[in-house]
Scaffold this motif. Structure first.
Motif, PDB file in Angstrom:
ATOM      1  N   GLN A 189       3.654 -13.922  -0.434  1.00  0.00           N
ATOM      2  CA  GLN A 189       3.526 -13.256  -1.919  1.00  0.00           C
ATOM      3  C   GLN A 189       4.706 -12.226  -1.989  1.00  0.00           C
ATOM      4  N   TRP A 190       5.507 -12.187  -2.831  1.00  0.00           N
ATOM      5  CA  TRP A 190       6.295 -11.113  -3.253  1.00  0.00           C
ATOM      6  C   TRP A 190       5.705  -9.946  -3.786  1.00  0.00           C
ATOM      7  N   LEU A 191       5.870  -8.697  -3.013  1.00  0.00           N
ATOM      8  CA  LEU A 191       5.222  -7.317  -3.431  1.00  0.00           C
ATOM      9  C   LEU A 191       6.405  -6.105  -3.724  1.00  0.00           C
ATOM     10  N   ILE A 192       6.319  -5.466  -4.512  1.00  0.00           N
ATOM     11  CA  ILE A 192       7.238  -4.260  -4.729  1.00  0.00           C
ATOM     12  C   ILE A 192       6.838  -3.321  -3.563  1.00  0.00           C
ATOM     13  N   GLU A 193       7.905  -2.792  -2.804  1.00  0.00           N
ATOM     14  CA  GLU A 193       7.854  -1.802  -1.859  1.00  0.00           C
ATOM     15  C   GLU A 193       8.424  -0.385  -2.348  1.00  0.00           C
ATOM     16  N   GLY A 207      12.800  11.799 -12.026  1.00  0.00           N
ATOM     17  CA  GLY A 207      13.292  12.109 -10.661  1.00  0.00           C
ATOM     18  C   GLY A 207      11.933  12.300  -9.808  1.00  0.00           C
ATOM     19  N   SER A 208      10.770  12.385 -10.202  1.00  0.00           N
ATOM     20  CA  SER A 208       9.552  12.748  -9.547  1.00  0.00           C
ATOM     21  C   SER A 208       9.291  11.414  -8.714  1.00  0.00           C
ATOM     22  N   LEU A 209       8.271  11.636  -7.592  1.00  0.00           N
ATOM     23  CA  LEU A 209       8.056  10.661  -6.632  1.00  0.00           C
ATOM     24  C   LEU A 209       6.664  10.405  -6.768  1.00  0.00           C
ATOM     25  N   ILE A 210       6.140   8.882  -6.989  1.00  0.00           N
ATOM     26  CA  ILE A 210       4.881   8.683  -6.690  1.00  0.00           C
ATOM     27  C   ILE A 210       4.561   7.923  -5.541  1.00  0.00           C
ATOM     28  N   SER A 211       3.798   8.370  -4.549  1.00  0.00           N
ATOM     29  CA  SER A 211       3.609   7.535  -3.264  1.00  0.00           C
ATOM     30  C   SER A 211       2.229   6.986  -3.310  1.00  0.00           C
ATOM     31  N   GLY A 212       2.216   5.733  -2.847  1.00  0.00           N
ATOM     32  CA  GLY A 212       1.228   4.773  -2.594  1.00  0.00           C
ATOM     33  C   GLY A 212       0.479   4.050  -3.874  1.00  0.00           C
ATOM     34  N   PRO A 235       0.761  -1.323  -0.128  1.00  0.00           N
ATOM     35  CA  PRO A 235       0.127  -0.071  -0.018  1.00  0.00           C
ATOM     36  C   PRO A 235       0.817   1.212   0.094  1.00  0.00           C
ATOM     37  N   GLY A 236       1.963   0.980   0.686  1.00  0.00           N
ATOM     38  CA  GLY A 236       2.690   2.471   0.839  1.00  0.00           C
ATOM     39  C   GLY A 236       4.030   2.415  -0.080  1.00  0.00           C
ATOM     40  N   VAL A 237       3.822   1.939  -1.183  1.00  0.00           N
ATOM     41  CA  VAL A 237       5.042   1.844  -2.272  1.00  0.00           C
ATOM     42  C   VAL A 237       5.231   3.301  -2.515  1.00  0.00           C
ATOM     43  N   ASN A 238       6.809   3.465  -2.929  1.00  0.00           N
ATOM     44  CA  ASN A 238       7.288   4.516  -3.481  1.00  0.00           C
ATOM     45  C   ASN A 238       7.972   4.272  -4.893  1.00  0.00           C
ATOM     46  N   VAL A 239       7.602   5.190  -5.796  1.00  0.00           N
ATOM     47  CA  VAL A 239       8.195   5.177  -7.223  1.00  0.00           C
ATOM     48  C   VAL A 239       8.734   6.307  -7.309  1.00  0.00           C
ATOM     49  N   VAL A 246       0.263   5.131  -7.832  1.00  0.00           N
ATOM     50  CA  VAL A 246       1.029   4.524  -8.854  1.00  0.00           C
ATOM     51  C   VAL A 246       0.075   3.846  -9.986  1.00  0.00           C
ATOM     52  N   VAL A 247      -1.097   3.172  -9.627  1.00  0.00           N
ATOM     53  CA  VAL A 247      -1.953   2.524 -10.411  1.00  0.00           C
ATOM     54  C   VAL A 247      -2.671   3.807 -11.307  1.00  0.00           C
ATOM     55  N   ALA A 248      -2.899   4.779 -10.643  1.00  0.00           N
ATOM     56  CA  ALA A 248      -3.630   5.925 -11.522  1.00  0.00           C
ATOM     57  C   ALA A 248      -2.486   6.663 -12.337  1.00  0.00           C
ATOM     58  N   ALA A 249      -1.128   6.490 -11.920  1.00  0.00           N
ATOM     59  CA  ALA A 249      -0.310   6.940 -13.191  1.00  0.00           C
ATOM     60  C   ALA A 249      -0.018   6.067 -14.258  1.00  0.00           C
TER      61      ALA A 249
END
Length: 127
Positions: free
Chosen positions: A114-118, A42-47, A33-37, A51-54
């Motif tokens: 299950q493996w999830l991306i953090e 260089g911009s940050l997408i949090s949550g 849920p709290g993933v950071n991309v 991320v799915v909306a992006a």
């Protein structure tokens, strides 16, 4: 039982397929849920929802074809609960083909088996 590295690589292949199919909502289960991309500029997408909306916003572009991540290595921690995946990524458009590319690093964590991306960091080296 699937080895952790193989499980992570299989999940990466599946995310590549879902991105190519423009199925943003189906990507949600791959993220904590709290993933950071950190994206290529260089911009940050949090949550996970952001991320799915992006992804959904990018998928609405008719020129978008895919983002492909090609893993080069997956390393696990001593406890087998976290992993680092690194590799190359490329953005593909219908009009330009492979036109943006670079390196990425993804941190994975094991949640209820299950493996999830953090987190993920993408570095653009060619645009």
């Amino acid at each position: 039982m699937t080895a952790p590295k193989d499980a992570i690589l299989a999940r990466r292949r599946l995310t590549n397929k879902l991105i190519a199919a423009k199925e943003a909502a189906r990507l949600r289960p791959f993220f904590v849920p709290g993933v950071n991309v950190i994206v290529g500029d260089g911009s940050l997408i949090s949550g996970a929802e952001a991320v799915v909306a992006a992804f959904a916003a990018q998928f609405s572009d008719p020129d978008f074809a895919a983002f492909v991540r090609t893993p080069e290595a997956v390393e696990l921690d001593a406890d087998g609960q976290r992993a680092a995946e690194r590799g190359a990524w490329v953005a593909v458009s219908r009009s330009q083909g492979e036109h943006i590319a670079g390196w990425y690093l993804a941190a994975w964590t094991k949640v209820r088996g299950q493996w999830l991306i953090e987190s993920e960091t993408f570095i653009t080296l060619r645009s």
